[in-house]
Design a protein around this motif. Structure first.
Motif, mmCIF file in Angstrom:
data_model
loop_
_atom_site.group_PDB
_atom_site.id
_atom_site.type_symbol
_atom_site.label_atom_id
_atom_site.label_comp_id
_atom_site.label_asym_id
_atom_site.label_seq_id
_atom_site.Cartn_x
_atom_site.Cartn_y
_atom_site.Cartn_z
ATOM 1 N N PHE A 1 0.855 -1.194 0.000
ATOM 2 C CA PHE A 1 0.000 0.000 0.000
ATOM 3 C C PHE A 1 0.890 1.243 0.000
ATOM 4 O O PHE A 1 1.081 1.900 1.012
ATOM 5 N N PHE A 2 1.476 1.519 -1.162
ATOM 6 C CA PHE A 2 2.280 2.726 -1.375
ATOM 7 C C PHE A 2 3.408 2.882 -0.349
ATOM 8 O O PHE A 2 3.803 3.999 -0.017
ATOM 9 N N GLY A 3 3.908 1.758 0.186
ATOM 10 C CA GLY A 3 5.003 1.807 1.142
ATOM 11 C C GLY A 3 4.578 2.038 2.574
ATOM 12 O O GLY A 3 5.358 1.811 3.506
ATOM 13 N N ILE A 4 3.322 2.478 2.764
ATOM 14 C CA ILE A 4 2.865 2.805 4.119
ATOM 15 C C ILE A 4 2.744 1.550 4.974
ATOM 16 O O ILE A 4 3.167 1.525 6.136
ATOM 17 N N LYS A 5 2.170 0.489 4.417
ATOM 18 C CA LYS A 5 1.989 -0.737 5.180
ATOM 19 C C LYS A 5 3.328 -1.316 5.599
ATOM 20 O O LYS A 5 3.477 -1.834 6.712
ATOM 21 N N GLY A 6 4.330 -1.198 4.709
ATOM 22 C CA GLY A 6 5.662 -1.690 5.057
ATOM 23 C C GLY A 6 6.271 -0.947 6.231
ATOM 24 O O GLY A 6 6.950 -1.537 7.069
ATOM 25 N N LEU A 7 6.015 0.357 6.306
ATOM 26 C CA LEU A 7 6.512 1.140 7.447
ATOM 27 C C LEU A 7 5.856 0.704 8.749
ATOM 28 O O LEU A 7 6.509 0.621 9.795
ATOM 29 N N LEU A 8 4.564 0.392 8.675
ATOM 30 C CA LEU A 8 3.866 -0.103 9.864
ATOM 31 C C LEU A 8 4.398 -1.467 10.280
ATOM 32 O O LEU A 8 4.597 -1.729 11.479
ATOM 33 N N ASN A 9 4.647 -2.333 9.279
ATOM 34 C CA ASN A 9 5.231 -3.646 9.582
ATOM 35 C C ASN A 9 6.600 -3.482 10.243
ATOM 36 O O ASN A 9 6.935 -4.182 11.205
ATOM 37 N N LYS A 10 7.372 -2.542 9.725
ATOM 38 C CA LYS A 10 8.724 -2.312 10.236
ATOM 39 C C LYS A 10 8.664 -1.852 11.698
ATOM 40 O O LYS A 10 9.430 -2.324 12.545
ATOM 41 N N ALA A 11 7.751 -0.950 11.994
ATOM 42 C CA ALA A 11 7.619 -0.464 13.368
ATOM 43 C C ALA A 11 7.193 -1.582 14.304
ATOM 44 O O ALA A 11 7.694 -1.699 15.438
ATOM 45 N N LEU A 12 6.303 -2.439 13.833
ATOM 46 C CA LEU A 12 5.823 -3.550 14.660
ATOM 47 C C LEU A 12 6.953 -4.522 15.004
ATOM 48 O O LEU A 12 7.126 -4.885 16.173
ATOM 49 N N VAL A 13 7.735 -4.920 13.995
ATOM 50 C CA VAL A 13 8.789 -5.910 14.274
ATOM 51 C C VAL A 13 9.929 -5.298 15.095
ATOM 52 O O VAL A 13 10.602 -6.011 15.839
ATOM 53 N N GLN A 14 10.144 -4.009 14.955
ATOM 54 C CA GLN A 14 11.171 -3.372 15.784
ATOM 55 C C GLN A 14 10.797 -3.477 17.263
ATOM 56 O O GLN A 14 11.656 -3.712 18.118
ATOM 57 N N CYS A 15 9.508 -3.334 17.562
ATOM 58 C CA CYS A 15 9.055 -3.453 18.952
ATOM 59 C C CYS A 15 9.163 -4.895 19.434
ATOM 60 O O CYS A 15 9.677 -5.162 20.527
ATOM 61 N N ILE A 16 8.706 -5.823 18.602
ATOM 62 C CA ILE A 16 8.772 -7.233 18.988
ATOM 63 C C ILE A 16 10.218 -7.684 19.120
ATOM 64 O O ILE A 16 10.569 -8.458 20.017
ATOM 65 N N GLY A 17 11.091 -7.146 18.255
ATOM 66 C CA GLY A 17 12.499 -7.532 18.263
ATOM 67 C C GLY A 17 13.243 -7.131 19.524
ATOM 68 O O GLY A 17 14.359 -7.600 19.767
ATOM 69 N N LEU A 18 12.655 -6.272 20.317
ATOM 70 C CA LEU A 18 13.274 -5.912 21.599
ATOM 71 C C LEU A 18 13.225 -7.064 22.590
ATOM 72 O O LEU A 18 14.000 -7.105 23.550
ATOM 73 N N PHE A 19 12.326 -8.020 22.348
ATOM 74 C CA PHE A 19 12.100 -9.087 23.314
ATOM 75 C C PHE A 19 12.460 -10.476 22.803
ATOM 76 O O PHE A 19 12.694 -11.384 23.601
ATOM 77 N N PRO B 1 14.079 -12.854 19.001
ATOM 78 C CA PRO B 1 14.539 -12.807 17.602
ATOM 79 C C PRO B 1 13.351 -12.772 16.635
ATOM 80 O O PRO B 1 12.348 -13.454 16.856
ATOM 81 N N ILE B 2 13.479 -11.984 15.596
ATOM 82 C CA ILE B 2 12.409 -11.866 14.601
ATOM 83 C C ILE B 2 13.010 -11.381 13.290
ATOM 84 O O ILE B 2 14.056 -10.699 13.279
ATOM 85 N N VAL B 3 12.397 -11.727 12.198
ATOM 86 C CA VAL B 3 12.833 -11.241 10.884
ATOM 87 C C VAL B 3 12.550 -9.747 10.785
ATOM 88 O O VAL B 3 11.417 -9.302 11.022
ATOM 89 N N HIS B 4 13.561 -8.964 10.467
ATOM 90 C CA HIS B 4 13.415 -7.510 10.419
ATOM 91 C C HIS B 4 13.173 -6.981 9.006
ATOM 92 O O HIS B 4 12.826 -5.808 8.835
ATOM 93 N N GLN B 5 13.383 -7.809 7.982
ATOM 94 C CA GLN B 5 13.247 -7.345 6.600
ATOM 95 C C GLN B 5 11.783 -7.454 6.163
ATOM 96 O O GLN B 5 11.389 -8.391 5.456
ATOM 97 N N VAL B 6 10.963 -6.499 6.596
ATOM 98 C CA VAL B 6 9.523 -6.585 6.343
ATOM 99 C C VAL B 6 8.958 -5.350 5.649
ATOM 100 O O VAL B 6 7.747 -5.276 5.418
ATOM 101 N N SER B 7 9.795 -4.376 5.319
ATOM 102 C CA SER B 7 9.284 -3.228 4.573
ATOM 103 C C SER B 7 8.911 -3.692 3.167
ATOM 104 O O SER B 7 9.322 -4.766 2.716
ATOM 105 N N GLU B 8 8.134 -2.892 2.458
ATOM 106 C CA GLU B 8 7.699 -3.293 1.122
ATOM 107 C C GLU B 8 8.874 -3.467 0.173
ATOM 108 O O GLU B 8 8.891 -4.385 -0.656
ATOM 109 N N SER B 9 9.881 -2.611 0.275
ATOM 110 C CA SER B 9 11.049 -2.746 -0.593
ATOM 111 C C SER B 9 11.852 -3.990 -0.240
ATOM 112 O O SER B 9 12.383 -4.673 -1.129
ATOM 113 N N GLU B 10 11.939 -4.327 1.046
ATOM 114 C CA GLU B 10 12.689 -5.517 1.464
ATOM 115 C C GLU B 10 11.975 -6.796 1.050
ATOM 116 O O GLU B 10 12.616 -7.769 0.637
ATOM 117 N N VAL B 11 10.661 -6.815 1.135
ATOM 118 C CA VAL B 11 9.903 -7.989 0.693
ATOM 119 C C VAL B 11 10.021 -8.150 -0.821
ATOM 120 O O VAL B 11 10.140 -9.267 -1.334
#
Length: 241
Positions: free
Chosen positions: A132-150, A152-162
């Protein structure tokens, strides 16, 4: 040939013999072999266009900046990514996975394994592959950054990375195809210098598919290979931990 002989035979060929046509059916079989290449989550979000018609070849040659490898090719194969088909592919992969579980898994584990497969392909895959025009990827990125604090998780989830993941999977199929062609005694050259807009126009492709590579095919002329193969010293790229 052995695998080493196949790898030694494969070169990027810049000029093909005009008097040695290819067997189209053998090239198609090499493309069938390419479907055996692995892809991320088995999603298989790629397609290939096997071009043998002269008028389309001429259009692709222009799209490939009139390079010698394209001008002299007997046939071409265009590999494209189809991230837009993630829903159909996820459904097919899930169905195959459920059938495999029912056939081969212990009965007391089938329900849980099927549940996990459904979660993965019905929930996680749409979350990862939809755009969705890169916006959804930014939301995914923010979500995994939070989860990654606690944990291991895959961090390559932005639209360009996928999108990069999808292209990597397609490239595995491309390499498999080129090695299969070498086994047949045929030659190839992977081209990344092309006008993607003109390639899509020549093949009537949708605007949202990605052109991964254009592969020219033929049988090499001696001057079609530019000298000895150069590779950096192995100790510069090999690291044993």
């Amino acid at each position: 040939m052995t695998l080493r002989e196949i790898l030694e035979h494969r070169r990027a060929v810049r000029r093909y013999d005009p008097n040695k046509p290819l067997d189209t059916e053998r090239v198609e079989d090499c493309l069938r072999q390419a479907t055996l290449a692995p892809t991320s989550s088995n999603m298989q979000l790629w397609e290939c266009y096997h071009v043998t018609q002269l008028d389309t070849m001429a259009l692709l040659t222009k799209a490939c900046l009139n390079q010698g490898s394209a001008r002299t090719a007997q046939q071409m194969v265009v590999f494209v990514t189809r991230q837009d088909r993630y829903r159909q592919h996820a459904k097919a992969v899930l169905q195959a996975g459920i059938e495999e579980i029912l056939q081969n898994s212990p009965k007391d584990r089938q329900a849980r394994r099927i549940h996990l497969q459904k979660l993965y392909y019905n929930r996680l895959i749409p979350l990862q592959y939809s755009r969705f025009f890169g916006i959804k990827g930014l939301l995914n990125k923010a979500l995994v950054q939070c989860i990654g604090l606690f944990r291991p998780i895959v961090h390559q989830v932005s639209e360009s990375e996928v999108r990069t993941v999808v292209h990597k999977s397609c490239a595995l199929a491309v390499q498999t195809f080129m090695l299969a062609m070498s086994e047949q005694g045929y030659d190839t050259c992977p081209l990344e210098g092309f006008d993607s807009r003109l390639v899509k126009k020549a093949l009537h492709l949708p605007h949202d598919c990605g052109i991964n590579m254009v592969i020219t095919c033929g049988i090499r002329l001696p001057e079609g290979v530019r000298g000895e193969r150069f590779r950096l010293p192995f100790d510069q790229i090999y690291h044993r931990i």
